[in-house]
Motif scaffolding. Structure first.
Motif, PDB file in Angstrom:
ATOM      1  N   LYS A 150      38.538  -5.713  87.119  1.00 16.02           N
ATOM      2  CA  LYS A 150      39.157  -4.498  87.660  1.00 16.02           C
ATOM      3  C   LYS A 150      40.348  -4.089  86.785  1.00 16.02           C
ATOM      4  O   LYS A 150      40.831  -4.858  85.956  1.00 16.02           O
ATOM      5  N   GLU A 151      40.845  -2.882  87.006  1.00 16.85           N
ATOM      6  CA  GLU A 151      41.984  -2.407  86.214  1.00 16.85           C
ATOM      7  C   GLU A 151      43.201  -3.308  86.376  1.00 16.85           C
ATOM      8  O   GLU A 151      44.004  -3.449  85.446  1.00 16.85           O
ATOM      9  N   PHE A 166      35.554  -4.687  78.788  1.00 16.49           N
ATOM     10  CA  PHE A 166      35.965  -3.751  79.841  1.00 16.49           C
ATOM     11  C   PHE A 166      35.052  -2.532  79.865  1.00 16.49           C
ATOM     12  O   PHE A 166      35.460  -1.433  80.204  1.00 16.49           O
ATOM     13  N   THR A 167      33.806  -2.752  79.469  1.00 16.15           N
ATOM     14  CA  THR A 167      32.817  -1.678  79.613  1.00 16.15           C
ATOM     15  C   THR A 167      32.404  -1.593  81.082  1.00 16.15           C
ATOM     16  O   THR A 167      32.485  -2.576  81.828  1.00 16.15           O
ATOM     17  N   ASP A 172      30.263  -4.013  85.960  1.00 15.42           N
ATOM     18  CA  ASP A 172      29.260  -3.880  87.014  1.00 15.42           C
ATOM     19  C   ASP A 172      28.479  -5.181  87.201  1.00 15.42           C
ATOM     20  O   ASP A 172      28.101  -5.530  88.332  1.00 15.42           O
ATOM     21  N   LYS A 173      28.224  -5.888  86.108  1.00 14.87           N
ATOM     22  CA  LYS A 173      27.518  -7.165  86.218  1.00 14.87           C
ATOM     23  C   LYS A 173      28.351  -8.175  87.009  1.00 14.87           C
ATOM     24  O   LYS A 173      27.808  -8.962  87.801  1.00 14.87           O
ATOM     25  N   PHE A 174      29.667  -8.147  86.804  1.00 14.93           N
ATOM     26  CA  PHE A 174      30.523  -9.060  87.561  1.00 14.93           C
ATOM     27  C   PHE A 174      30.545  -8.669  89.035  1.00 14.93           C
ATOM     28  O   PHE A 174      30.507  -9.529  89.924  1.00 14.93           O
ATOM     29  N   THR A 175      30.599  -7.376  89.299  1.00 16.90           N
ATOM     30  CA  THR A 175      30.526  -6.897  90.683  1.00 16.90           C
ATOM     31  C   THR A 175      29.231  -7.358  91.336  1.00 16.90           C
ATOM     32  O   THR A 175      29.228  -7.825  92.492  1.00 16.90           O
ATOM     33  N   ARG A 187      41.285 -13.984  92.994  1.00 14.36           N
ATOM     34  CA  ARG A 187      41.479 -12.802  93.843  1.00 14.36           C
ATOM     35  C   ARG A 187      41.303 -13.125  95.324  1.00 14.36           C
ATOM     36  O   ARG A 187      41.809 -12.406  96.185  1.00 14.36           O
ATOM     37  N   HIS A 188      40.621 -14.192  95.638  1.00 18.42           N
ATOM     38  CA  HIS A 188      40.519 -14.655  97.026  1.00 18.42           C
ATOM     39  C   HIS A 188      41.909 -14.951  97.584  1.00 18.42           C
ATOM     40  O   HIS A 188      42.222 -14.623  98.729  1.00 18.42           O
ATOM     41  N   PHE A 189      42.756 -15.559  96.746  1.00 17.59           N
ATOM     42  CA  PHE A 189      44.112 -15.902  97.181  1.00 17.59           C
ATOM     43  C   PHE A 189      45.132 -14.811  96.856  1.00 17.59           C
ATOM     44  O   PHE A 189      46.099 -14.630  97.602  1.00 17.59           O
ATOM     45  N   TYR A 190      44.926 -14.119  95.751  1.00 17.67           N
ATOM     46  CA  TYR A 190      45.944 -13.174  95.263  1.00 17.67           C
ATOM     47  C   TYR A 190      45.292 -11.829  94.940  1.00 17.67           C
ATOM     48  O   TYR A 190      45.210 -11.423  93.778  1.00 17.67           O
TER      49      TYR A 190
END
Length: 251
Positions: A150-151, A166-167, A172-175, A187-190
């Motif tokens: 993410k940004e 950052f394409t 999208d593949k990570f999403t 990101r679960h914690f922060y």
């Protein structure tokens, strides 16, 4: 249980820059390396109490992964079992009693995106591999995944849109990975923490000014989320252009 992942950008160089001091201090149960950049016999690390597993690239001084584990795994697999991608030593899978650990150095799409198609194919194959493993027991995926999702995960998102790592396609593949039952542990914690990066260019004072990217991860099966204790970025640890990331779990 404590797990550490670090792209050392050449383990021989990193050892000269304090790797063993950090290794001893952090006292991980499982310690994963990416971009080891060597062949068999080019280094001997005396790591008392650890079993060592190395996946070397055929090309000299390139890529490569390793795992050092206090816990003896039930099984160790090198690569995805397919010929394509195997020569680069990018994947190590260790099966433990309670989970699979997959240590990965994801291919870079390259500055001119010449390898983007290969990268996207890799992502598809990796997702299928993780989903198959996850049917048997939970998965912990770690390593340099070469994408800022993410940004919030890089300092200058606007000027880097469309650049390697950052394409829209890579993000999208990570999403898609997360939508298939996996959790980005940091990101679960922060979820809203800014300025949390794991890689910085070697350009002058870039790291001092924290102009970085978060591209190193611990991603876990959703059903492991309740066992997570913390997910950390040890950004003060030098020795590479990346820093270590750490996952603590109840296991």
């Amino acid at each position: 249980m404590k797990l550490v992942s670090w792209n050392v950008n050449g383990i021989r160089a990193c050892v000269k820059k304090g790797f063993l001091d950090y290794f001893s201090e952090v006292d991980a149960d499982i310690f994963c390396l990416q971009e080891t950049k060597l062949q068999a016999g080019q280094i001997e690390l005396e790591l008392e109490g650890y079993n060592q597993y190395w996946n070397y690239a055929e090309k000299k001084g390139y890529s490569g992964t390793a795992v050092f584990s206090k816990i003896l795994p039930l099984n160790v697999t090198y690569g995805l079992g397919e010929e394509e991608g195997e020569p680069e030593g990018r994947i190590l899978t260790l099966e433990y009693e309670e989970f699979y650990l997959i240590n990965v150095y994801t291919p870079n799409a390259q500055r001119d995106l010449a390898r983007l198609d290969f990268r996207l194919s890799w992502e598809d194959r990796m997702l299928q591999y993780l989903k198959e493993l996850d049917k048997n027991k939970p998965v912990i995926l770690c390593g340099d995944l070469n994408v800022a999702h993410k940004e919030i995960d890089l300092r200058n998102p606007k000027s880097n849109i469309g650049n390697s790592g950052f394409t829209f396609e890579e993000r999208d593949k990570f999403t898609t990975l997360l939508e298939n039952g996996f959790v980005d542990s940091f990101r679960h914690f922060y979820p809203n923490q800014e300025g949390a990066y794991t890689w910085w260019s070697y350009m002058n004072k870039v790291r001092e000014r924290n102009i970085g990217w978060r591209i190193d991860y611990f991603v876990v099966s959703e059903r492991m989320a309740a066992k997570l204790i913390d997910s950390q970025i040890h950004c003060d640890v030098m020795g590479s252009d990346h820093c270590p990331v750490v996952l603590e779990i109840n296991a």
